[in-house]
Motif scaffolding. Structure first.
Motif, PDB file in Angstrom:
ATOM      1  N   GLN A  29       0.820  -1.214   0.000  1.00 55.53           N
ATOM      2  CA  GLN A  29       0.000   0.000   0.000  1.00 55.53           C
ATOM      3  C   GLN A  29       0.853   1.263   0.000  1.00 55.53           C
ATOM      4  O   GLN A  29       0.470   2.279  -0.568  1.00 55.53           O
ATOM      5  CB  GLN A  29      -0.961  -0.012   1.175  1.00 55.53           C
ATOM      6  N   LEU A  30       2.014   1.201   0.664  1.00 54.19           N
ATOM      7  CA  LEU A  30       2.894   2.372   0.720  1.00 54.19           C
ATOM      8  C   LEU A  30       3.844   2.440  -0.469  1.00 54.19           C
ATOM      9  O   LEU A  30       4.515   3.445  -0.679  1.00 54.19           O
ATOM     10  CB  LEU A  30       3.728   2.360   2.011  1.00 54.19           C
ATOM     11  N   GLU A  31       3.924   1.328  -1.213  1.00 54.16           N
ATOM     12  CA  GLU A  31       4.834   1.227  -2.353  1.00 54.16           C
ATOM     13  C   GLU A  31       6.289   1.366  -1.921  1.00 54.16           C
ATOM     14  O   GLU A  31       7.075   2.081  -2.533  1.00 54.16           O
ATOM     15  CB  GLU A  31       4.479   2.240  -3.446  1.00 54.16           C
ATOM     16  N   VAL A  32       6.635   0.687  -0.827  1.00 54.41           N
ATOM     17  CA  VAL A  32       8.011   0.632  -0.321  1.00 54.41           C
ATOM     18  C   VAL A  32       8.321  -0.826   0.016  1.00 54.41           C
ATOM     19  O   VAL A  32       7.422  -1.661   0.094  1.00 54.41           O
ATOM     20  CB  VAL A  32       8.229   1.531   0.923  1.00 54.41           C
ATOM     21  N   SER A  33       9.586  -1.134   0.237  1.00 60.25           N
ATOM     22  CA  SER A  33       9.968  -2.515   0.544  1.00 60.25           C
ATOM     23  C   SER A  33       9.610  -2.901   1.977  1.00 60.25           C
ATOM     24  O   SER A  33       9.478  -2.047   2.859  1.00 60.25           O
ATOM     25  CB  SER A  33      11.468  -2.709   0.311  1.00 60.25           C
ATOM     26  N   LYS A  34       9.481  -4.207   2.189  1.00 60.96           N
ATOM     27  CA  LYS A  34       9.219  -4.719   3.535  1.00 60.96           C
ATOM     28  C   LYS A  34      10.388  -4.387   4.461  1.00 60.96           C
ATOM     29  O   LYS A  34      10.183  -4.055   5.629  1.00 60.96           O
ATOM     30  CB  LYS A  34       8.980  -6.234   3.497  1.00 60.96           C
ATOM     31  N   GLY A  35      11.610  -4.473   3.927  1.00 58.79           N
ATOM     32  CA  GLY A  35      12.792  -4.151   4.724  1.00 58.79           C
ATOM     33  C   GLY A  35      12.797  -2.712   5.190  1.00 58.79           C
ATOM     34  O   GLY A  35      13.206  -2.408   6.312  1.00 58.79           O
ATOM     35  N   GLU A  50       6.963  12.211   2.224  1.00 62.22           N
ATOM     36  CA  GLU A  50       6.042  11.505   1.327  1.00 62.22           C
ATOM     37  C   GLU A  50       5.596  10.176   1.943  1.00 62.22           C
ATOM     38  O   GLU A  50       4.412   9.833   1.918  1.00 62.22           O
ATOM     39  CB  GLU A  50       6.710  11.262  -0.020  1.00 62.22           C
ATOM     40  N   VAL A  51       6.541   9.436   2.499  1.00 59.17           N
ATOM     41  CA  VAL A  51       6.205   8.153   3.121  1.00 59.17           C
ATOM     42  C   VAL A  51       5.316   8.375   4.351  1.00 59.17           C
ATOM     43  O   VAL A  51       4.350   7.636   4.566  1.00 59.17           O
ATOM     44  CB  VAL A  51       7.483   7.364   3.479  1.00 59.17           C
ATOM     45  N   LEU A  52       5.616   9.397   5.146  1.00 62.88           N
ATOM     46  CA  LEU A  52       4.766   9.686   6.306  1.00 62.88           C
ATOM     47  C   LEU A  52       3.345  10.047   5.879  1.00 62.88           C
ATOM     48  O   LEU A  52       2.374   9.657   6.537  1.00 62.88           O
ATOM     49  CB  LEU A  52       5.359  10.817   7.145  1.00 62.88           C
ATOM     50  N   MET A  53       3.213  10.782   4.778  1.00 64.53           N
ATOM     51  CA  MET A  53       1.874  11.113   4.264  1.00 64.53           C
ATOM     52  C   MET A  53       1.122   9.836   3.890  1.00 64.53           C
ATOM     53  O   MET A  53      -0.063   9.684   4.196  1.00 64.53           O
ATOM     54  CB  MET A  53       1.968  12.040   3.050  1.00 64.53           C
ATOM     55  N   LYS A  54       1.818   8.912   3.224  1.00 67.15           N
ATOM     56  CA  LYS A  54       1.182   7.650   2.849  1.00 67.15           C
ATOM     57  C   LYS A  54       0.785   6.854   4.089  1.00 67.15           C
ATOM     58  O   LYS A  54      -0.323   6.306   4.149  1.00 67.15           O
ATOM     59  CB  LYS A  54       2.119   6.829   1.966  1.00 67.15           C
ATOM     60  N   TYR A  55       1.684   6.768   5.062  1.00 71.47           N
ATOM     61  CA  TYR A  55       1.365   6.093   6.331  1.00 71.47           C
ATOM     62  C   TYR A  55       0.100   6.698   6.936  1.00 71.47           C
ATOM     63  O   TYR A  55      -0.802   5.984   7.364  1.00 71.47           O
ATOM     64  CB  TYR A  55       2.506   6.269   7.339  1.00 71.47           C
TER      65      TYR A  55
END
Length: 147
Positions: A29-35, A50-55
């Motif tokens: 959903q965030l379009e980032v890796s599991k790691g 950007e990642v915090l906005m997606k979270y």
């Protein structure tokens, strides 16, 4: 409630677990890796805005809880973003936002608020307004190199 950087990983993990979501599902959903999510939750990496906005969107928590350098929200209190933008010095990544940019932010907040109250058929009109604001921002000579 204001989350400090040292508590951020724990906060993000708690929100994910409260949503009964696995790292694998969240990474999609965030379009980032599991790691990357694992490193964030263990405080060995810091997320981009950007990642915090997606979270915030995916897990449903106020972005202000994790993005403020000073406590603007305490104990469930509210903040009027329009007032903050108008009356305070606003910074993004350490850079002070100028008045012209503040005006664009105010307009964007108004469009987002209008979009919350309308039916799907009118949403396209409001999204076009947002795209127009983004286009105007991109055409600003100061930011051409970044886009």
């Amino acid at each position: 409630m204001l989350i400090t950087i040292k508590d951020l990983g724990c906060y993000l993990k708690g929100k994910r677990m409260s949503a009964d979501m696995t790292i694998e599902v969240l990474s999609g959903q965030l379009e980032v890796s599991k790691g990357y999510i694992s490193r964030l939750e263990n405080n060995s990496s810091k997320p981009s805005f950007e990642v915090l906005m997606k979270y915030s969107n995916v897990l449903g928590f106020p972005l202000e809880d994790v993005c403020s350098s000073e406590p603007v929200i305490r104990d469930g209190g509210q903040v009027n973003l329009e007032e903050v933008i108008k009356n305070r010095t606003v910074t993004v990544n350490g850079r002070v936002i100028e008045n012209k940019e503040k005006y664009s932010l105010e307009q964007l907040l108004k469009i987002v608020e209008e979009a919350r109250r309308i039916e799907d058929s009118e949403l396209v009109i409001h999204l076009n307004k947002v795209l127009l604001l983004v286009d105007q921002f991109r055409k600003s000579s100061k930011y051409k190199k970044e886009w």
